[in-house]
Motif scaffolding. Structure first.
Motif, PDB file in Angstrom:
ATOM      1  N   LEU A   1      85.572 102.959 -20.281  1.00 12.75           N
ATOM      2  CA  LEU A   1      87.012 102.694 -20.378  1.00 12.75           C
ATOM      3  C   LEU A   1      87.883 103.814 -19.798  1.00 12.75           C
ATOM      4  O   LEU A   1      89.107 103.750 -19.873  1.00 12.75           O
ATOM      5  CB  LEU A   1      87.398 102.452 -21.843  1.00 12.75           C
ATOM      6  N   SER A   2      87.227 104.839 -19.278  1.00 12.13           N
ATOM      7  CA  SER A   2      87.942 105.995 -18.703  1.00 12.13           C
ATOM      8  C   SER A   2      88.905 106.625 -19.703  1.00 12.13           C
ATOM      9  O   SER A   2      90.083 106.853 -19.420  1.00 12.13           O
ATOM     10  CB  SER A   2      88.694 105.587 -17.430  1.00 12.13           C
TER      11      SER A   2
ATOM     12  N   LYS B   1      93.183  97.262 -27.766  1.00 11.42           N
ATOM     13  CA  LYS B   1      92.366  98.400 -27.319  1.00 11.42           C
ATOM     14  C   LYS B   1      91.427  98.858 -28.432  1.00 11.42           C
ATOM     15  O   LYS B   1      90.248  99.127 -28.203  1.00 11.42           O
ATOM     16  CB  LYS B   1      93.261  99.553 -26.865  1.00 11.42           C
ATOM     17  N   MET B   2      91.950  98.935 -29.640  1.00  9.96           N
ATOM     18  CA  MET B   2      91.139  99.340 -30.779  1.00  9.96           C
ATOM     19  C   MET B   2      90.018  98.332 -31.018  1.00  9.96           C
ATOM     20  O   MET B   2      88.870  98.704 -31.271  1.00  9.96           O
ATOM     21  CB  MET B   2      92.004  99.467 -32.040  1.00  9.96           C
ATOM     22  N   ARG B   3      90.350  97.048 -30.928  1.00  9.49           N
ATOM     23  CA  ARG B   3      89.353  96.002 -31.122  1.00  9.49           C
ATOM     24  C   ARG B   3      88.243  96.111 -30.078  1.00  9.49           C
ATOM     25  O   ARG B   3      87.068  96.038 -30.409  1.00  9.49           O
ATOM     26  CB  ARG B   3      90.005  94.622 -31.063  1.00  9.49           C
ATOM     27  N   ARG B   4      88.612  96.310 -28.823  1.00  8.27           N
ATOM     28  CA  ARG B   4      87.607  96.410 -27.754  1.00  8.27           C
ATOM     29  C   ARG B   4      86.678  97.587 -28.001  1.00  8.27           C
ATOM     30  O   ARG B   4      85.458  97.459 -27.893  1.00  8.27           O
ATOM     31  CB  ARG B   4      88.302  96.540 -26.386  1.00  8.27           C
ATOM     32  N   ILE B   5      87.226  98.730 -28.337  1.00  7.67           N
ATOM     33  CA  ILE B   5      86.415  99.920 -28.607  1.00  7.67           C
ATOM     34  C   ILE B   5      85.521  99.678 -29.817  1.00  7.67           C
ATOM     35  O   ILE B   5      84.327 100.004 -29.798  1.00  7.67           O
ATOM     36  CB  ILE B   5      87.309 101.164 -28.787  1.00  7.67           C
ATOM     37  N   PHE B   6      86.077  99.090 -30.866  1.00  9.74           N
ATOM     38  CA  PHE B   6      85.286  98.812 -32.067  1.00  9.74           C
ATOM     39  C   PHE B   6      84.136  97.862 -31.754  1.00  9.74           C
ATOM     40  O   PHE B   6      83.001  98.089 -32.183  1.00  9.74           O
ATOM     41  CB  PHE B   6      86.183  98.223 -33.163  1.00  9.74           C
ATOM     42  N   GLU B   7      84.414  96.803 -31.009  1.00 11.51           N
ATOM     43  CA  GLU B   7      83.363  95.841 -30.666  1.00 11.51           C
ATOM     44  C   GLU B   7      82.295  96.459 -29.775  1.00 11.51           C
ATOM     45  O   GLU B   7      81.110  96.175 -29.929  1.00 11.51           O
ATOM     46  CB  GLU B   7      83.975  94.603 -29.998  1.00 11.51           C
ATOM     47  N   MET B   8      82.705  97.319 -28.850  1.00  9.91           N
ATOM     48  CA  MET B   8      81.721  97.991 -28.004  1.00  9.91           C
ATOM     49  C   MET B   8      80.822  98.889 -28.860  1.00  9.91           C
ATOM     50  O   MET B   8      79.613  98.973 -28.624  1.00  9.91           O
ATOM     51  CB  MET B   8      82.411  98.815 -26.917  1.00  9.91           C
ATOM     52  N   SER B   9      81.411  99.528 -29.848  1.00 10.45           N
ATOM     53  CA  SER B   9      80.654 100.412 -30.724  1.00 10.45           C
ATOM     54  C   SER B   9      79.728  99.654 -31.663  1.00 10.45           C
ATOM     55  O   SER B   9      78.539  99.965 -31.767  1.00 10.45           O
ATOM     56  CB  SER B   9      81.630 101.265 -31.550  1.00 10.45           C
ATOM     57  N   ARG B  10      80.261  98.628 -32.324  1.00 13.51           N
ATOM     58  CA  ARG B  10      79.499  97.955 -33.367  1.00 13.51           C
ATOM     59  C   ARG B  10      78.693  96.759 -32.876  1.00 13.51           C
ATOM     60  O   ARG B  10      77.561  96.567 -33.286  1.00 13.51           O
ATOM     61  CB  ARG B  10      80.429  97.504 -34.499  1.00 13.51           C
ATOM     62  N   LYS B  11      79.262  95.971 -31.989  1.00 12.92           N
ATOM     63  CA  LYS B  11      78.563  94.766 -31.541  1.00 12.92           C
ATOM     64  C   LYS B  11      77.650  95.036 -30.349  1.00 12.92           C
ATOM     65  O   LYS B  11      76.558  94.485 -30.260  1.00 12.92           O
ATOM     66  CB  LYS B  11      79.563  93.666 -31.194  1.00 12.92           C
ATOM     67  N   GLU B  12      78.131  95.874 -29.424  1.00 15.75           N
ATOM     68  CA  GLU B  12      77.322  96.181 -28.246  1.00 15.75           C
ATOM     69  C   GLU B  12      76.475  97.431 -28.456  1.00 15.75           C
ATOM     70  O   GLU B  12      75.650  97.771 -27.617  1.00 15.75           O
ATOM     71  CB  GLU B  12      78.232  96.342 -27.029  1.00 15.75           C
ATOM     72  N   GLN B  13      76.725  98.133 -29.553  1.00 12.92           N
ATOM     73  CA  GLN B  13      75.987  99.326 -29.960  1.00 12.92           C
ATOM     74  C   GLN B  13      75.969 100.416 -28.886  1.00 12.92           C
ATOM     75  O   GLN B  13      74.948 101.062 -28.651  1.00 12.92           O
ATOM     76  CB  GLN B  13      74.576  98.959 -30.402  1.00 12.92           C
ATOM     77  N   LEU B  14      77.128 100.611 -28.252  1.00 17.68           N
ATOM     78  CA  LEU B  14      77.260 101.680 -27.270  1.00 17.68           C
ATOM     79  C   LEU B  14      77.673 102.966 -27.972  1.00 17.68           C
ATOM     80  O   LEU B  14      78.360 102.933 -28.994  1.00 17.68           O
ATOM     81  CB  LEU B  14      78.309 101.302 -26.223  1.00 17.68           C
ATOM     82  N   SER B  15      77.270 104.084 -27.411  1.00 21.05           N
ATOM     83  CA  SER B  15      77.673 105.375 -27.965  1.00 21.05           C
ATOM     84  C   SER B  15      79.131 105.644 -27.610  1.00 21.05           C
ATOM     85  O   SER B  15      79.702 105.005 -26.715  1.00 21.05           O
ATOM     86  CB  SER B  15      76.795 106.491 -27.392  1.00 21.05           C
ATOM     87  N   HIS B  16      79.720 106.603 -28.284  1.00 19.26           N
ATOM     88  CA  HIS B  16      81.105 106.957 -27.988  1.00 19.26           C
ATOM     89  C   HIS B  16      81.222 107.445 -26.545  1.00 19.26           C
ATOM     90  O   HIS B  16      82.211 107.137 -25.867  1.00 19.26           O
ATOM     91  CB  HIS B  16      81.609 108.012 -28.964  1.00 19.26           C
ATOM     92  N   ARG B  17      80.236 108.169 -26.076  1.00 17.10           N
ATOM     93  CA  ARG B  17      80.242 108.664 -24.697  1.00 17.10           C
ATOM     94  C   ARG B  17      80.210 107.488 -23.705  1.00 17.10           C
ATOM     95  O   ARG B  17      80.956 107.472 -22.733  1.00 17.10           O
ATOM     96  CB  ARG B  17      79.058 109.587 -24.445  1.00 17.10           C
ATOM     97  N   GLU B  18      79.352 106.510 -23.975  1.00 15.07           N
ATOM     98  CA  GLU B  18      79.250 105.345 -23.085  1.00 15.07           C
ATOM     99  C   GLU B  18      80.557 104.554 -23.058  1.00 15.07           C
ATOM    100  O   GLU B  18      80.997 104.103 -21.997  1.00 15.07           O
ATOM    101  CB  GLU B  18      78.104 104.439 -23.522  1.00 15.07           C
TER     102      GLU B  18
END
Length: 89
Positions: A54-55, A32-49
């Motif tokens: 991920l609900s 879960k941590m990896r997915r969130i980290f990758e979404m943040s850093r690799k996909e450059q999504l905001s925390h809100r997005e």
């Protein structure tokens, strides 16, 4: 002259190795941590997005990213220290 020609290739090899170490440490994070980290850093999504996708709460996303960064810094500082130590020889 030949010695100078080898420096860029050596640098590229070391950079590739360092990138591989970083990716290995990212893959070692809890799923879960990896997915969130990758979404943040690799996909450059905001925390809100990320939270919406991920609900989960934005606070949870923020904590997961911060924890991932703390873990990665700790592990990668050791790798970086060894890298620089061996490159001084």
């Amino acid at each position: 002259m030949d010695a100078h020609a080898e420096v860029p290739a050596d640098h590229l090899i070391r950079e590739k190795q360092l990138r591989a170490h970083i990716e290995q440490e990212i893959q070692a994070l809890p799923p879960k941590m990896r997915r969130i980290f990758e979404m943040s850093r690799k996909e450059q999504l905001s925390h809100r997005e990320i939270a919406e996708a991920l609900s989960v709460s934005e606070n949870n996303v923020s904590k997961q990213v911060n924890n991932a960064l703390r873990i990665l810094r700790t592990k990668l500082n050791l790798i970086a220290s060894l890298y620089f130590l061996f490159n001084q020889w």
